[in-house]
Design a protein around this motif. Structure first.
Motif, PDB file in Angstrom:
ATOM      1  N   ILE A 160       3.187  11.050  -5.138  1.00  0.00           N
ATOM      2  CA  ILE A 160       2.731   9.754  -4.615  1.00  0.00           C
ATOM      3  C   ILE A 160       2.092   8.928  -5.722  1.00  0.00           C
ATOM      4  N   GLN A 161       1.310   9.560  -6.572  1.00  0.00           N
ATOM      5  CA  GLN A 161       0.680   8.850  -7.688  1.00  0.00           C
ATOM      6  C   GLN A 161       1.726   8.325  -8.673  1.00  0.00           C
ATOM      7  N   VAL A 162       2.746   9.122  -8.948  1.00  0.00           N
ATOM      8  CA  VAL A 162       3.817   8.682  -9.845  1.00  0.00           C
ATOM      9  C   VAL A 162       4.561   7.496  -9.224  1.00  0.00           C
ATOM     10  N   PHE A 163       4.856   7.582  -7.937  1.00  0.00           N
ATOM     11  CA  PHE A 163       5.519   6.496  -7.226  1.00  0.00           C
ATOM     12  C   PHE A 163       4.681   5.218  -7.318  1.00  0.00           C
ATOM     13  N   GLN A 164       3.401   5.349  -7.104  1.00  0.00           N
ATOM     14  CA  GLN A 164       2.500   4.200  -7.173  1.00  0.00           C
ATOM     15  C   GLN A 164       2.488   3.595  -8.577  1.00  0.00           C
ATOM     16  N   GLN A 165       2.522   4.428  -9.600  1.00  0.00           N
ATOM     17  CA  GLN A 165       2.554   3.931 -10.980  1.00  0.00           C
ATOM     18  C   GLN A 165       3.831   3.144 -11.241  1.00  0.00           C
ATOM     19  N   TYR A 166       4.957   3.655 -10.762  1.00  0.00           N
ATOM     20  CA  TYR A 166       6.216   2.918 -10.933  1.00  0.00           C
ATOM     21  C   TYR A 166       6.145   1.565 -10.239  1.00  0.00           C
ATOM     22  N   LEU A 167       5.580   1.520  -9.039  1.00  0.00           N
ATOM     23  CA  LEU A 167       5.446   0.247  -8.334  1.00  0.00           C
ATOM     24  C   LEU A 167       4.566  -0.720  -9.119  1.00  0.00           C
ATOM     25  N   GLU A 168       3.468  -0.229  -9.654  1.00  0.00           N
ATOM     26  CA  GLU A 168       2.551  -1.079 -10.414  1.00  0.00           C
ATOM     27  C   GLU A 168       3.185  -1.589 -11.704  1.00  0.00           C
ATOM     28  N   ASN A 169       4.156  -0.862 -12.244  1.00  0.00           N
ATOM     29  CA  ASN A 169       4.809  -1.265 -13.495  1.00  0.00           C
ATOM     30  C   ASN A 169       5.997  -2.204 -13.294  1.00  0.00           C
ATOM     31  N   MET A 194       6.846  15.015  -0.372  1.00  0.00           N
ATOM     32  CA  MET A 194       6.129  14.466  -1.503  1.00  0.00           C
ATOM     33  C   MET A 194       4.713  15.034  -1.511  1.00  0.00           C
ATOM     34  N   ASN A 195       4.271  15.423  -2.676  1.00  0.00           N
ATOM     35  CA  ASN A 195       2.895  15.870  -2.801  1.00  0.00           C
ATOM     36  C   ASN A 195       2.055  14.733  -3.404  1.00  0.00           C
ATOM     37  N   GLN A 196       0.775  14.968  -3.575  1.00  0.00           N
ATOM     38  CA  GLN A 196      -0.128  13.932  -4.075  1.00  0.00           C
ATOM     39  C   GLN A 196       0.286  13.429  -5.457  1.00  0.00           C
ATOM     40  N   GLN A 197       0.734  14.318  -6.314  1.00  0.00           N
ATOM     41  CA  GLN A 197       1.168  13.913  -7.656  1.00  0.00           C
ATOM     42  C   GLN A 197       2.400  13.002  -7.577  1.00  0.00           C
TER      43      GLN A 197
END
Length: 121
Positions: free
Chosen positions: A6-15, A1-4
């Protein structure tokens, strides 16, 4: 996983409105798949998510030392409606047991290290 990623994963968790996540692994899971599923499930529980790990097969003897095996459901969770589905250690969607029962309207994240990962999800 790259930084992008990880950010997408975090967005899914927040949603995740209901904070419900279904974790899946490949057929006939090994220690790698089970350990990954339980580690992720435990950590997500610690930050307030409700977790179901679907593993229909019997847990192999060499994996019985893993913590919180009670997170694992051997029956596909029919009445569990997750906000997010995470497939771990599974390079192809078809390798998920009962993949035809997965609600594909729910976001699906594929986290896998295999060279032949089909990049589904």
């Amino acid at each position: 996983m790259n930084q992008q990623d990880i950010q997408v994963f975090q967005q899914y968790l927040e949603n995740c409105d209901k904070k419900k996540i279904l974790i899946l692994v490949h057929q006939d899971p090994d220690l790698d798949a089970l350990g990954s599923a339980l580690a992720l499930g435990i950590q997500l529980q610690k930050i307030g998510y409700t977790i179901k790990c679907f593993v229909p097969e019997r847990i192999p003897e060499e994996s019985t030392f893993l913590p919180q095996l009670d997170l694992i459901d051997r029956q596909f969770p029919k009445k569990y409606h997750p906000d997010l589905i995470i497939a771990l250690d599974c390079s192809h969607f078809e390798r998920i047991r009962e993949h035809n029962r997965i609600d594909l309207t729910v976001p699906l994240i594929n986290i896998d290290h295999h060279f032949d990962n089909s990049r589904y999800g």
